[in-house]
Design a protein around this motif. Structure first.
Motif, PDB file in Angstrom:
ATOM      1  N   MET A   1       0.850  -1.184   0.000  1.00 50.89           N
ATOM      2  CA  MET A   1       0.000   0.000   0.000  1.00 50.89           C
ATOM      3  C   MET A   1       0.895   1.246   0.000  1.00 50.89           C
ATOM      4  O   MET A   1       1.993   1.236   0.525  1.00 50.89           O
ATOM      5  N   THR A   2       0.360   2.293  -0.573  1.00 49.25           N
ATOM      6  CA  THR A   2       1.077   3.555  -0.691  1.00 49.25           C
ATOM      7  C   THR A   2       0.214   4.669  -0.121  1.00 49.25           C
ATOM      8  O   THR A   2      -1.003   4.671  -0.298  1.00 49.25           O
ATOM      9  N   GLN A   3       0.851   5.617   0.531  1.00 44.40           N
ATOM     10  CA  GLN A   3       0.099   6.735   1.085  1.00 44.40           C
ATOM     11  C   GLN A   3       0.075   7.900   0.101  1.00 44.40           C
ATOM     12  O   GLN A   3       1.068   8.198  -0.564  1.00 44.40           O
ATOM     13  N   TYR A   4      -1.083   8.543   0.028  1.00 46.46           N
ATOM     14  CA  TYR A   4      -1.316   9.685  -0.843  1.00 46.46           C
ATOM     15  C   TYR A   4      -1.891  10.829  -0.029  1.00 46.46           C
ATOM     16  O   TYR A   4      -2.673  10.607   0.894  1.00 46.46           O
ATOM     17  N   LEU A   5      -1.521  12.020  -0.420  1.00 52.31           N
ATOM     18  CA  LEU A   5      -2.072  13.221   0.182  1.00 52.31           C
ATOM     19  C   LEU A   5      -3.119  13.800  -0.764  1.00 52.31           C
ATOM     20  O   LEU A   5      -2.829  14.040  -1.939  1.00 52.31           O
ATOM     21  N   ILE A   6      -4.317  13.980  -0.265  1.00 50.81           N
ATOM     22  CA  ILE A   6      -5.391  14.662  -0.981  1.00 50.81           C
ATOM     23  C   ILE A   6      -5.572  15.983  -0.250  1.00 50.81           C
ATOM     24  O   ILE A   6      -5.799  15.989   0.957  1.00 50.81           O
ATOM     25  N   PHE A   7      -5.455  17.098  -0.968  1.00 51.34           N
ATOM     26  CA  PHE A   7      -5.483  18.378  -0.276  1.00 51.34           C
ATOM     27  C   PHE A   7      -6.099  19.471  -1.136  1.00 51.34           C
ATOM     28  O   PHE A   7      -6.286  19.308  -2.337  1.00 51.34           O
ATOM     29  N   PHE A   8      -6.390  20.586  -0.476  1.00 54.19           N
ATOM     30  CA  PHE A   8      -6.867  21.764  -1.190  1.00 54.19           C
ATOM     31  C   PHE A   8      -6.247  23.001  -0.567  1.00 54.19           C
ATOM     32  O   PHE A   8      -5.929  23.031   0.612  1.00 54.19           O
ATOM     33  N   ASN A   9      -6.067  24.008  -1.389  1.00 49.28           N
ATOM     34  CA  ASN A   9      -5.674  25.322  -0.904  1.00 49.28           C
ATOM     35  C   ASN A   9      -6.944  26.095  -0.604  1.00 49.28           C
ATOM     36  O   ASN A   9      -7.944  25.969  -1.320  1.00 49.28           O
ATOM     37  N   GLN A  10      -6.910  26.887   0.433  1.00 45.06           N
ATOM     38  CA  GLN A  10      -8.101  27.609   0.886  1.00 45.06           C
ATOM     39  C   GLN A  10      -8.716  28.452  -0.233  1.00 45.06           C
ATOM     40  O   GLN A  10      -9.927  28.579  -0.327  1.00 45.06           O
ATOM     41  N   GLN A  11      -7.892  28.992  -1.106  1.00 44.60           N
ATOM     42  CA  GLN A  11      -8.380  29.853  -2.172  1.00 44.60           C
ATOM     43  C   GLN A  11      -9.238  29.093  -3.176  1.00 44.60           C
ATOM     44  O   GLN A  11      -9.992  29.701  -3.929  1.00 44.60           O
ATOM     45  N   TRP A  12      -9.138  27.777  -3.228  1.00 43.97           N
ATOM     46  CA  TRP A  12      -9.921  26.972  -4.160  1.00 43.97           C
ATOM     47  C   TRP A  12     -11.370  26.812  -3.722  1.00 43.97           C
ATOM     48  O   TRP A  12     -12.213  26.405  -4.505  1.00 43.97           O
ATOM     49  N   VAL A  13     -11.651  27.121  -2.465  1.00 47.57           N
ATOM     50  CA  VAL A  13     -12.986  26.914  -1.908  1.00 47.57           C
ATOM     51  C   VAL A  13     -13.995  27.876  -2.530  1.00 47.57           C
ATOM     52  O   VAL A  13     -15.117  27.491  -2.836  1.00 47.57           O
ATOM     53  N   GLY A  14     -13.611  29.113  -2.704  1.00 47.85           N
ATOM     54  CA  GLY A  14     -14.526  30.109  -3.247  1.00 47.85           C
ATOM     55  C   GLY A  14     -15.369  30.748  -2.167  1.00 47.85           C
ATOM     56  O   GLY A  14     -15.301  30.377  -0.998  1.00 47.85           O
ATOM     57  N   ASP A  15     -16.149  31.711  -2.568  1.00 48.20           N
ATOM     58  CA  ASP A  15     -17.025  32.430  -1.638  1.00 48.20           C
ATOM     59  C   ASP A  15     -18.435  31.861  -1.732  1.00 48.20           C
ATOM     60  O   ASP A  15     -18.995  31.759  -2.826  1.00 48.20           O
ATOM     61  N   HIS A  16     -18.970  31.481  -0.588  1.00 52.47           N
ATOM     62  CA  HIS A  16     -20.297  30.881  -0.538  1.00 52.47           C
ATOM     63  C   HIS A  16     -21.027  31.384   0.704  1.00 52.47           C
ATOM     64  O   HIS A  16     -20.409  31.806   1.679  1.00 52.47           O
ATOM     65  N   GLU A  17     -22.319  31.275   0.671  1.00 50.68           N
ATOM     66  CA  GLU A  17     -23.141  31.602   1.834  1.00 50.68           C
ATOM     67  C   GLU A  17     -22.984  30.499   2.885  1.00 50.68           C
ATOM     68  O   GLU A  17     -22.645  29.359   2.566  1.00 50.68           O
ATOM     69  N   PHE A 112       3.102  10.201  -1.692  1.00 50.09           N
ATOM     70  CA  PHE A 112       4.270  10.475  -0.872  1.00 50.09           C
ATOM     71  C   PHE A 112       5.471   9.737  -1.441  1.00 50.09           C
ATOM     72  O   PHE A 112       5.354   8.588  -1.869  1.00 50.09           O
ATOM     73  N   LYS A 113       6.633  10.380  -1.416  1.00 50.68           N
ATOM     74  CA  LYS A 113       7.865   9.728  -1.881  1.00 50.68           C
ATOM     75  C   LYS A 113       8.263   8.593  -0.956  1.00 50.68           C
ATOM     76  O   LYS A 113       8.852   7.627  -1.377  1.00 50.68           O
ATOM     77  N   GLY A 114       7.988   8.735   0.248  1.00 51.50           N
ATOM     78  CA  GLY A 114       8.395   7.781   1.281  1.00 51.50           C
ATOM     79  C   GLY A 114       8.290   8.531   2.589  1.00 51.50           C
ATOM     80  O   GLY A 114       7.658   9.568   2.658  1.00 51.50           O
ATOM     81  N   GLY A 115       8.913   8.068   3.551  1.00 49.11           N
ATOM     82  CA  GLY A 115       8.884   8.784   4.819  1.00 49.11           C
ATOM     83  C   GLY A 115       8.862   7.832   5.986  1.00 49.11           C
ATOM     84  O   GLY A 115       9.095   6.637   5.835  1.00 49.11           O
TER      85      GLY A 115
END
Length: 119
Positions: A1-17, A112-115
């Protein structure tokens, strides 16, 4: 098994109510529950949005400087992340898609490369 990072930058969220954000709680937590049920979830969480609570450390100038606030050279900052432990890129992309659907904003996925895994 390999570990992956799933992420977002705050600016990608957009403006919403606020109602829009409230409507994302159940779909996004459902994805996390699915990851837990499949045994692939390592970690998932969003970050505090108040940048005055952030700090950064930089030793690139030869001397360590730790200061308040986000790293000044960056125009985007991390908003949240999920780490999954899955067999391949295809499965990691599947989960990134599920997270994107659940949250309602884009996600990036990278292996991830490793760690060091603390266990």
């Amino acid at each position: 098994m390999t570990q992956y990072l799933i992420f977002f930058n705050q600016q990608w969220v957009g403006d919403h109510e606020e109602e829009w954000y409230a409507g994302r709680v159940e779909p996004s937590t459902a994805v996390v529950r699915d990851m837990q049920a499949q045994g692939v979830l390592v970690f998932a969480g969003g970050l505090v949005e108040e940048l005055d609570e952030a700090a950064h450390a930089d030793a690139t100038g030869g001397e360590l400087v730790v200061a308040d606030g986000p790293y000044g050279r960056s125009r985007e900052w991390l908003g949240g992340m999920t780490i999954v432990d899955v067999p391949d890129d295809e499965t990691a992309r599947y989960w990134a898609g599920r997270v994107a659907e659940g949250c309602g904003w884009p996600q990036e996925v990278r292996r991830f490369k490793g760690g060091t895994l603390r266990g």
